[in-house]
Design an enzyme around this catalytic site. Structure first.
Site, PDB file in Angstrom:
ATOM      1  N   LYS A   1     -74.681 -75.365 -28.501  1.00  0.00           N
ATOM      2  CA  LYS A   1     -73.553 -74.516 -28.118  1.00  0.00           C
ATOM      3  C   LYS A   1     -73.939 -73.029 -28.114  1.00  0.00           C
ATOM      4  CE  LYS A   1     -71.009 -78.000 -27.211  1.00  0.00           C
ATOM      5  NZ  LYS A   1     -70.346 -78.939 -28.081  1.00  0.00           N
TER       6      LYS A   1
HETATM    7  C1  PLP Z   1     -69.671 -80.306 -28.325  1.00  0.00           C
HETATM    8  C2  PLP Z   1     -68.253 -80.640 -28.015  1.00  0.00           C
HETATM    9  C3  PLP Z   1     -67.357 -81.084 -28.990  1.00  0.00           C
HETATM   10  C4  PLP Z   1     -67.781 -81.497 -30.356  1.00  0.00           C
HETATM   11  O1  PLP Z   1     -68.408 -80.500 -31.069  1.00  0.00           O
HETATM   12  P1  PLP Z   1     -69.159 -80.901 -32.447  1.00  0.00           P
HETATM   13  O2  PLP Z   1     -69.296 -79.578 -33.139  1.00  0.00           O
HETATM   14  O3  PLP Z   1     -70.471 -81.499 -32.050  1.00  0.00           O
HETATM   15  O4  PLP Z   1     -68.296 -81.844 -33.176  1.00  0.00           O
HETATM   16  C5  PLP Z   1     -66.028 -81.231 -28.647  1.00  0.00           C
HETATM   17  N1  PLP Z   1     -65.594 -80.982 -27.403  1.00  0.00           N
HETATM   18  C6  PLP Z   1     -66.425 -80.590 -26.425  1.00  0.00           C
HETATM   19  C7  PLP Z   1     -65.871 -80.317 -25.066  1.00  0.00           C
HETATM   20  C8  PLP Z   1     -67.788 -80.426 -26.688  1.00  0.00           C
HETATM   21  O5  PLP Z   1     -68.617 -80.076 -25.701  1.00  0.00           O
END
Ligand code: PLP
Length: 390
Positions: free
Chosen positions: A187
């Site tokens: 991210k």
């Molecule tokens: C990455 C992601 C999540 C989950 O995030 P985590 O921190 O890995 O639990 C939720 N929604 C979307 C759209 C994502 O891309």
């Protein structure tokens, strides 16, 4: 000439500051939730402009679960969201025994089609979870107004949206009930695994603080610093184990300091791609309108299949042969065995998602990419598409 090393689809940008801060945590003895998690929460709230509550958790998935729980979502309720997302967005609805109701996407932005939401509302609907796909904001004025008119909660899946702006307001500060950011390794900023839940609502914040740590009314850090005996605690509810560790927060503190520098670099890469690809048989990602800001978490192109003699999957293998990693966002949830079988979906139930999915490719876009890396991606995309156009 030696081949350059494989360029991964995504890579975190971890500096010496993050490493030193983690070492400091390890030496300090506070390795679980403690002073650095507190500081990270405070810094995050400040970054968004201040005045709201920020609750650090060990993933955005955990944060979304806490948010729905705090909003009172229960068995039998319905929550409207998009099928064009990661399964985490919808799985948390099932954790509570509620059902997701998918609303198809806009073919330009890949965000939930706000004009189709009202038709999906029933007397069981309790909330809407918009997902700002790739970091491009959803039409939040429409979504918030629908929610007001039907007395629904709005919980933003902001996993892609640091820093996204909607009508000059940073995502996280709108009038939604709760917004949830992700610090997963790929991210826009990372803590390894982690997330941040933000809200203006004190009661929601307090409930989520309690539920993130076993339903215990005070966390360990509070217990050790209060005048009550340190062994004493009270359990208010059957909570979860969703707290962020200080080791993660140590990384997050320095990642947050760089969020705008990272964003500038991502935006620059997107601009290079936009310029270089304008004449190719592909549809470029939607841009933010002048009052908005794209976070550029993802750069997703759409192959114009009628003008190409290769499929999306062949394009992806040729990119890999050129030494470049790519990905696909997303496999629509209604095509996944669990969601398909549980709700009896057929592919055409969400025709836009179904049509878009076989054509999309996500290209590498991250601050650690050098100018040469960006040029390599551009050359590979141009070469493969030019050689295979018709
Ligand atoms: C990455 C992601 C999540 C989950 O995030 P985590 O921190 O890995 O639990 C939720 N929604 C979307 C759209 C994502 O891309």
């Amino acid at each position: 000439m030696t081949e350059p090393p494989f360029l991964p689809f995504a890579q975190p940008d971890i500096g010496e500051e993050e490493i030193a801060e983690v070492v400091d945590s390890l030496r300090s003895g506070w390795i679980t939730t403690g002073p650095k998690t507190r500081r990270f929460e405070a810094d995050f709230a400040d970054y968004l402009g201040g005045g709201l509550y920020a609750v650090a958790v060990n993933s955005a998935t955990a944060g979304l679960h806490l948010a729905l729980e705090a909003a009172g979502i229960r068995s039998g309720d319905e929550v409207i969201t998009t099928p064009y997302t990661f399964t985490a967005t919808a799985e948390v609805i099932r954790y509570l025994g509620a059902d997701p109701v998918f609303v198809d996407i806009d073919p330009g932005t890949f965000n939930i089609d706000a004009d189709k939401i009202e038709a999906a509302i029933t007397d069981r609907t309790r909330a809407i979870i918009p997902v700002h796909f790739a970091g491009l904001p959803c039409e939040m004025d429409k979504i918030l107004s629908i929610a007001r008119n039907h007395d629904l909660h709005v919980i933003e899946d902001a996993a892609h949206s640091l820093p996204t702006k909607y009508q000059h307001k940073t995502i996280g500060t709108l009038e939604s009930d709760i917004s949830v950011f992700s610090f997963y390794a790929t991210k826009t900023i990372t803590t390894g695994e982690g997330g941040m839940v933000v809200t203006w609502n004190k009661e929601f914040a307090e409930r989520m603080r309690v539920m993130r740590l076993h339903g215990i009314s005070q966390d360990v850090f509070d217990r050790y610093s209060s005048t009550r005996p340190s062994w004493y605690y009270e359990v208010e509810a059957p909570g979860f184990k969703y707290n962020m560790t200080d080791i993660s927060a140590a990384i997050g503190l320095h990642q947050l300091n760089k969020v705008d520098v990272f964003h500038t670099r991502r935006t620059w890469i997107a601009e290079q791609y936009n310029k270089a690809f304008s004449d190719l048989p592909i549809k470029l990602p939607s841009l933010a309108s002048p009052d908005d800001q794209h976070a550029w978490h993802l750069y997703v192109i759409q192959l114009k299949q009628e003008k190409l003699s290769i499929t999306r999957d062949e394009f992806i293998s040729q990119m890999a042969q050129s030494g470049i990693g790519t990905s696909v966002h997303f496999i629509p949830l209604h095509l996944q065995p669990y969601w398909r079988d549980r709700y009896g979906y057929s592919p055409d139930d969400f025709p836009v998602s179904n049509k878009v999915y076989p054509t999309v490719v996500s290209l590498p876009i991250y601050p650690k990419m050098t100018d040469e890396d960006v040029a390599r991606v551009i050359n590979a995309v141009k070469t493969i598409l030019t050689e295979n156009s018709r």
